[in-house]
Each structure stands twice: as structure tokens, then as C-alpha cells.
Design a protein around this motif. Structure first.
Motif, PDB file in Angstrom:
ATOM      1  N   ILE A  31       0.846  -1.208   0.000  1.00  0.00           N
ATOM      2  CA  ILE A  31       0.000   0.000   0.000  1.00  0.00           C
ATOM      3  C   ILE A  31       0.879   1.255   0.000  1.00  0.00           C
ATOM      4  CG2 ILE A  31      -1.715   1.310   1.333  1.00  0.00           C
ATOM      5  CD1 ILE A  31      -2.790  -1.477   2.272  1.00  0.00           C
ATOM      6  N   ALA A  33       4.072   1.515  -0.982  1.00  0.00           N
ATOM      7  CA  ALA A  33       4.777   1.609  -2.266  1.00  0.00           C
ATOM      8  C   ALA A  33       3.832   2.096  -3.366  1.00  0.00           C
ATOM      9  CB  ALA A  33       5.356   0.240  -2.642  1.00  0.00           C
ATOM     10  N   ALA A  34       2.602   1.552  -3.372  1.00  0.00           N
ATOM     11  CA  ALA A  34       1.627   1.938  -4.396  1.00  0.00           C
ATOM     12  C   ALA A  34       1.288   3.425  -4.288  1.00  0.00           C
ATOM     13  CB  ALA A  34       0.362   1.095  -4.253  1.00  0.00           C
ATOM     14  N   ILE A  36       3.143   5.826  -3.059  1.00  0.00           N
ATOM     15  CA  ILE A  36       4.294   6.641  -3.491  1.00  0.00           C
ATOM     16  C   ILE A  36       4.373   6.665  -5.027  1.00  0.00           C
ATOM     17  CG2 ILE A  36       6.829   6.783  -3.494  1.00  0.00           C
ATOM     18  CD1 ILE A  36       6.694   5.609  -0.602  1.00  0.00           C
ATOM     19  N   ILE A  37       4.254   5.479  -5.652  1.00  0.00           N
ATOM     20  CA  ILE A  37       4.357   5.409  -7.123  1.00  0.00           C
ATOM     21  C   ILE A  37       3.215   6.184  -7.781  1.00  0.00           C
ATOM     22  CG2 ILE A  37       4.347   3.857  -9.126  1.00  0.00           C
ATOM     23  CD1 ILE A  37       5.722   1.754  -7.316  1.00  0.00           C
ATOM     24  N   VAL A  38       1.997   6.023  -7.233  1.00  0.00           N
ATOM     25  CA  VAL A  38       0.832   6.735  -7.801  1.00  0.00           C
ATOM     26  C   VAL A  38       1.034   8.251  -7.695  1.00  0.00           C
ATOM     27  CG1 VAL A  38      -1.616   7.244  -7.388  1.00  0.00           C
ATOM     28  CG2 VAL A  38      -0.862   4.880  -7.563  1.00  0.00           C
ATOM     29  N   SER A  41       3.592   9.386 -10.248  1.00  0.00           N
ATOM     30  CA  SER A  41       3.019   9.288 -11.600  1.00  0.00           C
ATOM     31  C   SER A  41       2.047  10.424 -11.873  1.00  0.00           C
ATOM     32  CB  SER A  41       2.291   7.957 -11.777  1.00  0.00           C
ATOM     33  OG  SER A  41       3.140   6.895 -11.553  1.00  0.00           O
ATOM     34  N   VAL A  42       1.162  10.681 -10.909  1.00  0.00           N
ATOM     35  CA  VAL A  42       0.156  11.740 -11.100  1.00  0.00           C
ATOM     36  C   VAL A  42       0.832  13.099 -11.282  1.00  0.00           C
ATOM     37  CG1 VAL A  42      -1.734  12.989  -9.973  1.00  0.00           C
ATOM     38  CG2 VAL A  42      -1.731  10.498  -9.971  1.00  0.00           C
ATOM     39  N   CYS A  44       3.869  13.643 -12.462  1.00  0.00           N
ATOM     40  CA  CYS A  44       4.499  13.647 -13.791  1.00  0.00           C
ATOM     41  C   CYS A  44       3.456  13.861 -14.884  1.00  0.00           C
ATOM     42  CB  CYS A  44       5.217  12.324 -14.036  1.00  0.00           C
ATOM     43  SG  CYS A  44       6.830  12.252 -13.294  1.00  0.00           S
ATOM     44  N   ILE A  45       2.301  13.184 -14.773  1.00  0.00           N
ATOM     45  CA  ILE A  45       1.250  13.298 -15.791  1.00  0.00           C
ATOM     46  C   ILE A  45       0.726  14.737 -15.839  1.00  0.00           C
ATOM     47  CG2 ILE A  45      -1.143  12.598 -16.322  1.00  0.00           C
ATOM     48  CD1 ILE A  45      -0.329   9.767 -15.311  1.00  0.00           C
ATOM     49  N   SER A  48       3.283  17.036 -17.424  1.00  0.00           N
ATOM     50  CA  SER A  48       3.390  16.829 -18.876  1.00  0.00           C
ATOM     51  C   SER A  48       2.203  17.447 -19.608  1.00  0.00           C
ATOM     52  CB  SER A  48       3.469  15.339 -19.199  1.00  0.00           C
ATOM     53  OG  SER A  48       4.682  14.820 -18.767  1.00  0.00           O
ATOM     54  N   ILE A  49       0.989  17.262 -19.050  1.00  0.00           N
ATOM     55  CA  ILE A  49      -0.207  17.821 -19.692  1.00  0.00           C
ATOM     56  C   ILE A  49      -0.129  19.353 -19.700  1.00  0.00           C
ATOM     57  CG2 ILE A  49      -2.731  18.071 -19.478  1.00  0.00           C
ATOM     58  CD1 ILE A  49      -2.768  15.161 -18.448  1.00  0.00           C
ATOM     59  N   GLY A  66       7.332  16.754 -25.071  1.00  0.00           N
ATOM     60  CA  GLY A  66       7.136  17.241 -23.703  1.00  0.00           C
ATOM     61  C   GLY A  66       8.365  17.964 -23.169  1.00  0.00           C
TER      62      GLY A  66
ATOM     63  N   PHE B  12       8.160  -2.763  -3.224  1.00  0.00           N
ATOM     64  CA  PHE B  12       8.653  -1.806  -4.230  1.00  0.00           C
ATOM     65  C   PHE B  12       9.207  -2.550  -5.435  1.00  0.00           C
ATOM     66  CE2 PHE B  12       8.746   2.085  -1.595  1.00  0.00           C
ATOM     67  CZ  PHE B  12       8.390   2.986  -2.574  1.00  0.00           C
ATOM     68  N   LEU B  15       6.384  -4.302  -7.428  1.00  0.00           N
ATOM     69  CA  LEU B  15       5.612  -3.366  -8.265  1.00  0.00           C
ATOM     70  C   LEU B  15       6.477  -2.818  -9.401  1.00  0.00           C
ATOM     71  CD1 LEU B  15       3.550  -1.404  -5.574  1.00  0.00           C
ATOM     72  CD2 LEU B  15       2.722  -3.149  -7.121  1.00  0.00           C
ATOM     73  N   ASN B  38       6.712  11.530 -25.734  1.00  0.00           N
ATOM     74  CA  ASN B  38       7.106  11.964 -24.396  1.00  0.00           C
ATOM     75  C   ASN B  38       7.306  10.717 -23.521  1.00  0.00           C
ATOM     76  OD1 ASN B  38       7.319  13.054 -21.846  1.00  0.00           O
ATOM     77  ND2 ASN B  38       5.674  14.546 -22.123  1.00  0.00           N
ATOM     78  N   TYR B  41       6.078  10.628 -19.940  1.00  0.00           N
ATOM     79  CA  TYR B  41       4.603  10.536 -19.856  1.00  0.00           C
ATOM     80  C   TYR B  41       4.148   9.085 -20.016  1.00  0.00           C
ATOM     81  CZ  TYR B  41      -0.250  11.964 -20.492  1.00  0.00           C
ATOM     82  OH  TYR B  41      -1.594  12.136 -20.332  1.00  0.00           O
ATOM     83  N   ALA B  44       4.940   7.266 -16.800  1.00  0.00           N
ATOM     84  CA  ALA B  44       4.038   7.671 -15.710  1.00  0.00           C
ATOM     85  C   ALA B  44       2.649   7.053 -15.876  1.00  0.00           C
ATOM     86  CB  ALA B  44       3.944   9.196 -15.662  1.00  0.00           C
ATOM     87  N   LEU B  48       1.102   4.271 -13.283  1.00  0.00           N
ATOM     88  CA  LEU B  48      -0.153   4.548 -12.569  1.00  0.00           C
ATOM     89  C   LEU B  48      -1.161   3.403 -12.748  1.00  0.00           C
ATOM     90  CD1 LEU B  48      -1.842   6.699 -11.017  1.00  0.00           C
ATOM     91  CD2 LEU B  48      -2.618   7.526 -13.219  1.00  0.00           C
ATOM     92  N   VAL B  51       0.161  -0.033 -11.236  1.00  0.00           N
ATOM     93  CA  VAL B  51       0.153  -0.099  -9.766  1.00  0.00           C
ATOM     94  C   VAL B  51      -1.268  -0.304  -9.253  1.00  0.00           C
ATOM     95  CG1 VAL B  51       0.429   1.350  -7.722  1.00  0.00           C
ATOM     96  CG2 VAL B  51       2.303   1.083  -9.294  1.00  0.00           C
ATOM     97  N   ALA B  55      -1.746  -3.646  -7.218  1.00  0.00           N
ATOM     98  CA  ALA B  55      -2.049  -3.454  -5.797  1.00  0.00           C
ATOM     99  C   ALA B  55      -3.479  -3.938  -5.520  1.00  0.00           C
ATOM    100  CB  ALA B  55      -1.884  -1.986  -5.412  1.00  0.00           C
ATOM    101  N   VAL B  99      -2.334  14.379 -24.681  1.00  0.00           N
ATOM    102  CA  VAL B  99      -1.061  14.921 -25.200  1.00  0.00           C
ATOM    103  C   VAL B  99      -0.782  14.500 -26.645  1.00  0.00           C
ATOM    104  CG1 VAL B  99       0.036  15.057 -22.925  1.00  0.00           C
ATOM    105  CG2 VAL B  99       0.295  12.990 -24.283  1.00  0.00           C
TER     106      VAL B  99
END
Lengths: 76, 152
Positions: A31, A33-34, A36-38, A41-42, A44-45, A48-49, A66, B12, B15, B38, B41, B44, B48, B51, B55, B99
Motif C-alpha cells: 500500500i 509503495a503503491a 508513493i508510485i501513484v 506518476s500523477v 508527472c502526468i 506533462s499535460i 514534452g 517496491f 511493483l 514523451n 509521460y 508515468a 499509474l 500499480v 495493488a 497529449v
């Protein structure tokens, strides 16, 4: 001290085996790790957008990659 | 020391491993078809969705491990099917559309193909670990058939 000892409090009673405690610890790890990664990612996304929209508005050719013009030149 | 690092590092690595495998298949497809160039992107978006999928699978497995329900093996199959064939490709396609300069039709098609390919190759890799090899694919769908019967 083993930090998983916290599970002794969360999961009391003799019915909980060491295997189950180990797995519960692993689940907590998954949980964390998930999450942190989420989060990464969010972020970064979203970045980029935002970059893409800005590039599109200014007619920048780097919209597809980008990267900013400076980053693009550096890369080349 | 191992007691401190194992429960933190192992999830970690697990995943990150699945994200790496997915990227190995999806990254070249998305990049080469020109959906987006990109790289950050693509990584990422895949991280997302991957995971959330993995998970979620682990958490559903945990529910049956701790005997909260009788058996939720079918639940895991349903979750994987729903995510792999619907939620993940749709979410990824919507994110790429934000994008991408390519047409919406192309984005949806390429994303679906990339996801189904990575799902099938993932099943083969899981099959190798469980000694079933390529038969892991048919075994999964036989299990899904069983799960459907269980639901009915």
C-alpha cells in the motif's frame, strides 16, 4: 525492534499465525509503495499535460516530446 | 536489518518489476506508432495503471488470505479481466489523448493492442514461473470460465 511488532497490537490473539503477520506487513508495504508510485506518476502526468497545453498555445514544436526548447537542444 | 528493509523493499521491487515488464512491451508500441514521444509521460501513465491493477489484485488476494470471505479466487479473475480489458486501456487511451496529436481512433486502437499484448505476455511469464509456460494463457481463461460458473 522489528517494526512489524506493531501488528501484534493491530492483530491480537493466538489465532493470527506468524505467516499471516508477515503477509500483513507485506500488504502494508504494498500500500505504501503503491501510494508513493501513484503520487509520483500523477505529478508527472499533470506536469506533462500542463507543458503540452503551454506548448500548444505557443505553437512550440516540442509539444510532442514534452521537452522545452532548451532541453531539446541539450539532448541533441 | 533484513526485518526492516524486506517488507519495504520487497513490495517496491515487486511493483517496479511488473511496471518494467509492462513498459518493455508497451513503451515501444506507443512510441513508435507516434501516439506520443514523451517518454516520461508513457512511463508515468503505465506506472499509474499498473500499480492500481497489481495493488488491487494483491488486496483482493489478501481478503481471501485473511478469510474475510469463503473464497474469492473468482473475484481476482474478474478484477484482472475488467482491469486489463476495460479500465486500464480506457484510462490510458484517455490520458494519451490529452497529449497526442494522433486521431482518437488510432490512440484507442493502439492502446488496446498494447495492453492486450502485455497481458498475454504477462500470462506467459507467470506461466513460466508456475511451470505451465504458454499454457498459462489457456489456464487463465479456463479459470475465468470456472469463475463465471461460480458467479451464476
Amino acid at each position: 525492534m522489528n517494526w512489524l511488532a506493531i501488528l501484534d497490537v493491530a492483530m491480537p490473539g493466538p489465532q493470527v499465525t506468524p505467516d499471516e503477520k508477515g503477509f500483513a506487513g507485506w500488504i502494508i508495504g504494498v500500500i505504501v509503495a503503491a501510494l508513493i508510485i501513484v503520487t509520483i506518476s500523477v505529478v508527472c502526468i499533470k506536469k506533462s499535460i500542463k507543458k503540452h497545453k503551454e506548448a500548444e498555445a505557443t505553437g512550440n514544436v516540442q509539444a510532442e516530446t514534452g521537452k522545452t526548447e532548451e532541453e531539446q537542444i541539450k539532448g541533441e | 536489518m533484513i526485518y526492516i528493509f524486506a517488507p519495504i523493499l520487497a513490495p517496491f521491487l515487486a511493483l517496479a518489476g511488473t511496471i518494467g515488464l509492462t513498459l518493455a512491451i508497451e513503451y515501444p508500441i506507443i512510441y513508435c506508432t507516434g501516439i506520443t514521444r514523451n517518454g516520461r509521460y508513457i512511463v508515468a501513465v503505465n506506472a499509474l495503471t499498473n500499480v492500481v491493477l497489481n495493488a488491487g489484485t494483491i488486496l483482493i488476494y489478501a481478503i481471501s488470505f485473511f478469510n474475510f470471505v469463503r473464497s474469492n479466487g473468482p473475484g481476482i479473475f474478474m478484477w484482472i479481466l475488467l482491469m486489463e480489458f476495460a479500465a486500464v486501456p480506457i484510462c490510458e487511451a484517455l490520458l494519451y489523448m490529452k497529449v497526442s496529436e494522433a486521431s482518437k481512433k488510432k490512440v484507442v486502437l493502439v492502446t488496446f493492442i498494447a495492453n492486450i499484448l502485455s497481458f498475454l505476455i504477462g500470462l506467459v511469464i507467470v506461466g513460466l514461473f508456475t511451470g505451465k509456460g504458454i499454457h498459462g494463457i489457456s489456464d487463465f481463461f479456463i479459470s475465468v470460465k470456472g469463475a463465471m460458473r461460480w458467479i451464476n
